[in-house]
Design an enzyme around this catalytic site. Structure first.
Site, PDB file in Angstrom:
ATOM      1  N   LYS A 172      37.744  23.108  48.606  1.00 47.45           N
ATOM      2  CA  LYS A 172      37.166  23.413  49.915  1.00 47.45           C
ATOM      3  C   LYS A 172      37.120  22.127  50.751  1.00 47.45           C
ATOM      4  O   LYS A 172      37.109  21.031  50.200  1.00 47.45           O
ATOM      5  CB  LYS A 172      35.760  23.985  49.746  1.00 47.45           C
ATOM      6  CG  LYS A 172      35.754  25.363  49.124  1.00 47.45           C
ATOM      7  CD  LYS A 172      34.358  25.970  49.108  1.00 47.45           C
ATOM      8  CE  LYS A 172      34.354  27.304  48.390  1.00 47.45           C
ATOM      9  NZ  LYS A 172      35.112  28.365  49.095  1.00 47.45           N
TER      10      LYS A 172
ATOM     11  N   ARG B  87      36.900  36.821  41.905  1.00 52.27           N
ATOM     12  CA  ARG B  87      37.545  38.066  41.460  1.00 52.27           C
ATOM     13  C   ARG B  87      38.045  37.956  40.026  1.00 52.27           C
ATOM     14  O   ARG B  87      38.179  38.963  39.343  1.00 52.27           O
ATOM     15  CB  ARG B  87      38.651  38.450  42.445  1.00 52.27           C
ATOM     16  CG  ARG B  87      39.765  37.465  42.543  1.00 52.27           C
ATOM     17  CD  ARG B  87      40.611  37.685  43.797  1.00 52.27           C
ATOM     18  NE  ARG B  87      39.952  37.180  45.004  1.00 52.27           N
ATOM     19  CZ  ARG B  87      40.432  37.310  46.237  1.00 52.27           C
ATOM     20  NH1 ARG B  87      41.565  37.949  46.435  1.00 52.27           N
ATOM     21  NH2 ARG B  87      39.782  36.825  47.274  1.00 52.27           N
TER      22      ARG B  87
END
Ligand code: BES
Ligand code: MG
Ligand code: ZN
Length: 495
Positions: free
Chosen positions: A273, A348
């Protein structure tokens, strides 16, 4: 100080006498009428008028700008021996939403002040739960400041609110617990800490119906997603924390399995990030796990005729010599292979293991997952709604309605089949992100998860937007909100 405890609610029975001077403050409701604002008649309003020889009409005439819109507040000093202030609070038309706003206003007004307040805002049990939730949750604080934590406020209600107070307390305690975990910083909070915190919370509930089981190390061999992400922090490594609510004789009751994303910190991994503004909020990336745990623990009080299992999929997503790389192919629980392209789409991967495990081993009647999954969910819906995905429209409608009722909202989003080819991979069963750039990042993430739920009745809640608040607003204070706790408890209670 870390967290203050939630406020306390006490009830004085409908028949007992009211003395304002037993409390530090009194709050009464004002309604918007055609003739202007009017203080509502109630035993509490009567008591304060009598004890202090007050005339509300005269008081209100001194505040021409006060319209009694929900959430407006006037503070009137009182010359009592103990009771020093009167709050006149607008409750608009006394709708549930209005009483919620009034609760937030009063809650914030007395936040951190350790006052005992005689609360005359409720005239019927109807909206009591949302009002009490608003009063309490708007007072949440968490900090590591060295100052002493304030004693909680006490609210005294007058009337028959026992049932509502009990249920509200369950909801508030559950949200509080989840928020405490969510706010903890990741220098302390790793997957092992999550297990310890869960065991402590279960122990505190002191209920024979609740059990915890923690899987780690070799016991997670088949959980390729959890291992791939959690391998980035080999010490302590990932954990699957399973919390079960199953009272004696519940074997044939419907079974709800809740799967929560428990990323104790999300740097993005090698797909790093950018900047602190993107990364610092990621201590809250285990919100889903906290939400499903707190929901399950609340069952000890709600006591529905439903079995509930929470699967907390806990791992940290860091950079290290044992972290996964873009291009790795992993094998999820159940044998499906997945090409990992962006290590920042880690949620996920851990959820897929949990969903497949639930489908293959736990025989759920309802399978629900909760996750701070995609920035796209926040782009689409902002902060007030969780993004909800399900093929079962009737079920989604019920959950949507539970959210509206309890003030913890979810919006039914579409699983767009045309986007499914986004998950095509040349070398594995699926790619885990949309490399074709269909857009709709929250939708393609949901479509990926759907590959692991078999034929179960499944609902996915993406709380990346609703799970955090940028400011004090409504029941939320700046920081983690524990979006989904009230919604899920209220939905399960209605089953
Ligand atoms: N934890 C984030 C999602 C998130 C973003 C939560 C902002 C709360 C606020 C998640 O793991 C993530 O990084 N998702 C990526 C997915 C992308 C790489 C396909 C995202 O949303 O950018
Ligand atoms: Mg990520
Ligand atoms: Zn994440």
């Amino acid at each position: 100080m870390k967290t203050a405890t939630p406020p306390i609610f006490r009830i004085s029975g409908a028949k007992s006498a009211i003395s304002c001077n037993d409390t530090d403050a009194v709050a009464v409701a004002a309604e918007l009428t055609e003739a202007g604002p009017l203080v509502l008649k109630s035993p509490i309003a009567q008591a304060v008028a009598d004890e202090f020889a007050l005339d509300f009409t005269t008081i209100l005439s001194q505040w021409p700008e006060f319209t009694a819109k929900a959430g407006e507040l006037i503070e009137v000093p009182l010359a009592g021996t103990r009771c020093k202030r009167l709050f006149i609070i607008g409750v608009g038309s006394q709708s549930s939403a209005d009483l919620r706003k009034a609760g937030v206003t009063l809650g914030r007004k007395v936040k951190g002040k350790s006052l005992t307040v005689l609360n005359g805002l409720l005239s019927s049990p109807e909206s009591a739960v949302v009002h009490l939730n608003a009063l309490a949750l708007s007072q949440y604080v968490w900090s590591k400041k060295s100052e002493k934590k304030p004693a909680p406020c006490t609210f005294i209600l007058h009337g028959n609110f026992e049932k509502q107070v009990k249920y509200s307390q369950t909801l508030i305690e559950a949200v509080w617990l989840a928020r405490d975990l969510i706010h903890e910083t990741s220098d302390e909070k790793n997957p092992a800490w999550m297990a310890t915190a869960t065991k402590a919370a279960v122990k505190k509930k002191n209920s024979a119906a609740l059990t915890v089981e923690v899987l780690s190390g070799a016991a997670l061999n088949k959980f390729g997603g959890l291992r791939a992400v959690g391998g980035s922090q080999p010490n302590p490594g990932p954990r699957l924390i399973q919390v079960t609510y199953a009272p004696r004789g519940s074997a044939h009751w419907p079974h709800v399995v809740l799967v929560g994303k428990g990323i104790t910190y999300d740097t993005g991994g090698y797909s790093l990030k950018r900047g602190w503004e993107e990364m610092a909020p990621m201590k809250t990336d285990m919100s889903g796990a906290a939400v499903v745990m707190a929901t399950t623990l609340a069952m000890a009080e709600v006591q529905p005729k439903v079995r509930v299992t929470a699967l907390m999929m806990c791992a940290a997503n860091l950079i290290s010599g044992t972290a996964q790389r873009p291009s790795d192919v992993i094998t999820q629980y159940g044998g499906t292979t997945v090409e990992v392209l962006d290590t920042d789409a880690e949620g996920r991967l851990v959820l897929a293991d949990g969903l497949a495990y639930a489908d293959l081993e736990l025989i759920p009647d309802y399978l629900v997952d909760v996750a701070t999954l995609t920035g796209a969910a926040r782009v689409g819906l902002g902060r007030q709604y969780a993004a909800m995905y399900s093929r079962d429209t009737a079920l989604a409608t019920r959950i949507h309605e539970a959210g509206k009722r309890i003030g913890d909202n979810a919006w039914h989003m579409p699983l767009v089949d045309e986007y499914a080819e986004a998950l095509h991979s040349d070398i594995a069963d699926y790619a885990h992100i949309d490399r074709k750039k269909f857009g709709g990042g929250s939708i393609t993430a949901a479509l990926f998860l759907e590959k692991f739920v078999g034929k179960r009745r499944w609902v996915h809640l993406d709380i990346a937007g609703s799970g955090r608040s940028d400011s004090d607003s409504g029941e939320n204070v700046k920081g983690g909100t524990a979006s989904g706790v009230r919604l899920l408890i209220d939905w399960i209670a209605s089953l």
